[in-house]
Design a protein around this motif. Sequence first.
Motif, PDB file in Angstrom:
ATOM      1  N   CYS A  21      -3.663 -11.835  -3.236  1.00  0.00           N
ATOM      2  CA  CYS A  21      -4.884 -11.130  -2.830  1.00  0.00           C
ATOM      3  C   CYS A  21      -5.676 -10.663  -4.048  1.00  0.00           C
ATOM      4  N   CYS A  22      -6.967 -10.643  -3.899  1.00  0.00           N
ATOM      5  CA  CYS A  22      -7.857 -10.382  -5.016  1.00  0.00           C
ATOM      6  C   CYS A  22      -8.112  -8.890  -5.204  1.00  0.00           C
ATOM      7  N   PHE A  23      -7.024  -8.140  -5.467  1.00  0.00           N
ATOM      8  CA  PHE A  23      -7.146  -6.760  -5.923  1.00  0.00           C
ATOM      9  C   PHE A  23      -5.911  -6.429  -6.751  1.00  0.00           C
ATOM     10  N   ALA A  24      -6.047  -5.522  -7.705  1.00  0.00           N
ATOM     11  CA  ALA A  24      -5.016  -5.301  -8.717  1.00  0.00           C
ATOM     12  C   ALA A  24      -3.711  -4.769  -8.139  1.00  0.00           C
ATOM     13  N   GLY A  25      -3.783  -4.067  -7.025  1.00  0.00           N
ATOM     14  CA  GLY A  25      -2.586  -3.453  -6.476  1.00  0.00           C
ATOM     15  C   GLY A  25      -1.746  -4.366  -5.613  1.00  0.00           C
ATOM     16  N   ASP A  26      -2.106  -5.635  -5.531  1.00  0.00           N
ATOM     17  CA  ASP A  26      -1.365  -6.555  -4.672  1.00  0.00           C
ATOM     18  C   ASP A  26      -0.049  -6.952  -5.333  1.00  0.00           C
ATOM     19  N   LEU A  27       0.917  -6.026  -5.305  1.00  0.00           N
ATOM     20  CA  LEU A  27       2.234  -6.224  -5.901  1.00  0.00           C
ATOM     21  C   LEU A  27       3.282  -5.868  -4.857  1.00  0.00           C
ATOM     22  N   VAL A  28       4.233  -6.766  -4.620  1.00  0.00           N
ATOM     23  CA  VAL A  28       5.296  -6.456  -3.672  1.00  0.00           C
ATOM     24  C   VAL A  28       6.496  -5.824  -4.374  1.00  0.00           C
ATOM     25  N   ALA A  29       6.546  -5.928  -5.693  1.00  0.00           N
ATOM     26  CA  ALA A  29       7.610  -5.271  -6.469  1.00  0.00           C
ATOM     27  C   ALA A  29       7.089  -5.035  -7.883  1.00  0.00           C
ATOM     28  N   PHE A  41       0.801  -1.220   0.000  1.00  0.00           N
ATOM     29  CA  PHE A  41       0.000   0.000   0.000  1.00  0.00           C
ATOM     30  C   PHE A  41       0.836   1.274   0.000  1.00  0.00           C
ATOM     31  N   ALA A  42       2.097   1.186   0.409  1.00  0.00           N
ATOM     32  CA  ALA A  42       2.982   2.366   0.405  1.00  0.00           C
ATOM     33  C   ALA A  42       4.365   1.940  -0.089  1.00  0.00           C
ATOM     34  N   PRO A  43       4.460   1.531  -1.361  1.00  0.00           N
ATOM     35  CA  PRO A  43       5.719   0.948  -1.857  1.00  0.00           C
ATOM     36  C   PRO A  43       6.895   1.913  -1.844  1.00  0.00           C
ATOM     37  N   ASP A  44       6.655   3.205  -2.003  1.00  0.00           N
ATOM     38  CA  ASP A  44       7.776   4.150  -1.991  1.00  0.00           C
ATOM     39  C   ASP A  44       8.407   4.253  -0.604  1.00  0.00           C
ATOM     40  N   ALA A  45       7.587   4.143   0.436  1.00  0.00           N
ATOM     41  CA  ALA A  45       8.106   4.229   1.799  1.00  0.00           C
ATOM     42  C   ALA A  45       8.638   2.897   2.294  1.00  0.00           C
ATOM     43  N   TRP A  46       8.108   1.783   1.771  1.00  0.00           N
ATOM     44  CA  TRP A  46       8.465   0.462   2.286  1.00  0.00           C
ATOM     45  C   TRP A  46       8.893  -0.494   1.178  1.00  0.00           C
ATOM     46  N   PRO A  47       9.895  -0.141   0.391  1.00  0.00           N
ATOM     47  CA  PRO A  47      10.348  -1.069  -0.658  1.00  0.00           C
ATOM     48  C   PRO A  47      11.048  -2.278  -0.058  1.00  0.00           C
ATOM     49  N   LEU A  48      10.940  -3.392  -0.719  1.00  0.00           N
ATOM     50  CA  LEU A  48      11.618  -4.608  -0.287  1.00  0.00           C
ATOM     51  C   LEU A  48      12.496  -5.139  -1.417  1.00  0.00           C
ATOM     52  N   ARG A  49      13.641  -5.673  -1.048  1.00  0.00           N
ATOM     53  CA  ARG A  49      14.457  -6.398  -2.008  1.00  0.00           C
ATOM     54  C   ARG A  49      13.849  -7.776  -2.239  1.00  0.00           C
ATOM     55  N   VAL A  50      13.970  -8.249  -3.464  1.00  0.00           N
ATOM     56  CA  VAL A  50      13.478  -9.575  -3.815  1.00  0.00           C
ATOM     57  C   VAL A  50      14.639 -10.367  -4.404  1.00  0.00           C
ATOM     58  N   ALA A  51      14.823 -11.588  -3.925  1.00  0.00           N
ATOM     59  CA  ALA A  51      15.831 -12.494  -4.480  1.00  0.00           C
ATOM     60  C   ALA A  51      15.109 -13.660  -5.152  1.00  0.00           C
ATOM     61  N   ALA A  52      15.660 -14.113  -6.277  1.00  0.00           N
ATOM     62  CA  ALA A  52      15.033 -15.182  -7.054  1.00  0.00           C
ATOM     63  C   ALA A  52      15.768 -16.504  -6.836  1.00  0.00           C
ATOM     64  N   PHE A  53      15.009 -17.563  -6.557  1.00  0.00           N
ATOM     65  CA  PHE A  53      15.558 -18.912  -6.390  1.00  0.00           C
ATOM     66  C   PHE A  53      14.780 -19.870  -7.290  1.00  0.00           C
ATOM     67  N   ASP A  54      15.465 -20.916  -7.731  1.00  0.00           N
ATOM     68  CA  ASP A  54      14.763 -21.901  -8.549  1.00  0.00           C
ATOM     69  C   ASP A  54      14.007 -22.878  -7.648  1.00  0.00           C
ATOM     70  N   ALA A  55      13.366 -23.848  -8.257  1.00  0.00           N
ATOM     71  CA  ALA A  55      12.512 -24.767  -7.501  1.00  0.00           C
ATOM     72  C   ALA A  55      13.286 -25.636  -6.527  1.00  0.00           C
TER      73      ALA A  55
END
Length: 458
Positions: free
Chosen positions: A373-381, A341-355
């Motif tokens: 979550c069932c709304f369009a803005g549910d994006l962590v990055a 809901f406030a990505p500019d204030a609370w950005p998170l780093r994301v690391a990618a791993f395989d299966a």
Amino acid sequence: MTSSDITGAAGGEPYGPTETAARREQAVRAAVRQGLVGPADPVIGLLDVADIRASAAGLRAAFEEVTAPGTPVLHAFAVKAASLVPVLALLADEGLGCEVASPGELALARAAGVPPSRIVLDSPAKSVAELREALALGVAVNADNAEELARIDALVHTAPVTSPLGLRVNPQVGGGTIEALSTATETSKFGVPLRDEGARAWLVRAFLDRPWLTRLHAHVGSQGIPPELMARGVRETYELAEEINDAAGQRRITALDIGGGLSVNFASDREHPTHREYARTLRHAVPGLFDGRYGLVTEFGRSLLARHGTVLARVEYAKTAGSRPIAVTHAGAQLATRTVFAPDAWPLRVAAFDAEGRPKTGPVVEQDIAGPCCFAGDLVARGRPLPRLESGDLAALLDTGAYYFSNHFAYNSLPRPAVHGFVRTSRGVRFALVRPAQTLDEIVAESGGDRPGALRSI
């Protein structure tokens, strides 16, 4: 394995970024191999026990460097940052107490075995029942305002009180970059506003009239507050304590609760600012605070735990929309509420791993990391450059050890995930279950599942 199996992990100096990242990667691989995360358990939390211990030790050492020998110092962990009983017990083993702000948090601290003498109750809305319980236990209480102080007046006259009692002030030194977390603004809801007309004189008189009132408390804010502004708020509080003691002709104020709120760098593994840097900033700004005349209480939370947690979420689907790749995972607003809901204030780093839990390699592409979550803005990055995530891969949300496991948002009745602590040994990685995943039966029960006909009966 139980939580008691990991209490022997060594403390000491905080690990460097490379060592921390290596341990995290090893834990991700082990979590996959041991079946902690997968199709049946698509999202979990991980806590690095060795780093938590080292962080607690680093905090203690930071203030020991700047305080006079023999100065009583209580580091009370802000329970709201990680309201998990095994975490509180681990921190208690490392010499920390608890700062609580509700009956629930007080119950958690007590369940963790934290003695009342090492618990501090702060809240702007304490009920009479909450105050009575705290005073009966001997828990320290910081009153927030004049009306609350009047309630305490009535309680202390009815029974002997052993609790250290204080009063919170708002030094009104201004806010930081996140308005919602700035608690020393001109109109903040917290504390007695120090610069309002007549407030300072009222505060001095309040202490002169109450010999049992022996502490001052201030907290400038948390994430987004620069250390220099925090130090200004502490200095204002210290100067008020000196004024009260001078007016009393004796040491009426014996301890200062300087709050917590040190910001966390969410942009990299580098820890900045550190507790040591902040302690030195305080010593420069308020040297009299550390000469042994005042006991100290701190209330750090996020800065102790954030960097030592990881949310690990399985990618359920990989798709594209408008040519933008989207990885649909099981970690979204229900865990990373502030980030969504406030990505500019609370950005998170994301690391990618395989299966298999190995760091993912390959061409880097900009992609969105979406939640369930069932709304369009549910994006962590959004538009994050990463090796392209595919179904079955894992997205790791870094620096999520504080708040992400204790502030669950029950959107779509999504269950709270399991949280596991881990340590690295010569034989690999050992895990301890900190909190089991919430079951569907538990979701139904807390949603009135035992009374489906309740509204039909009235």
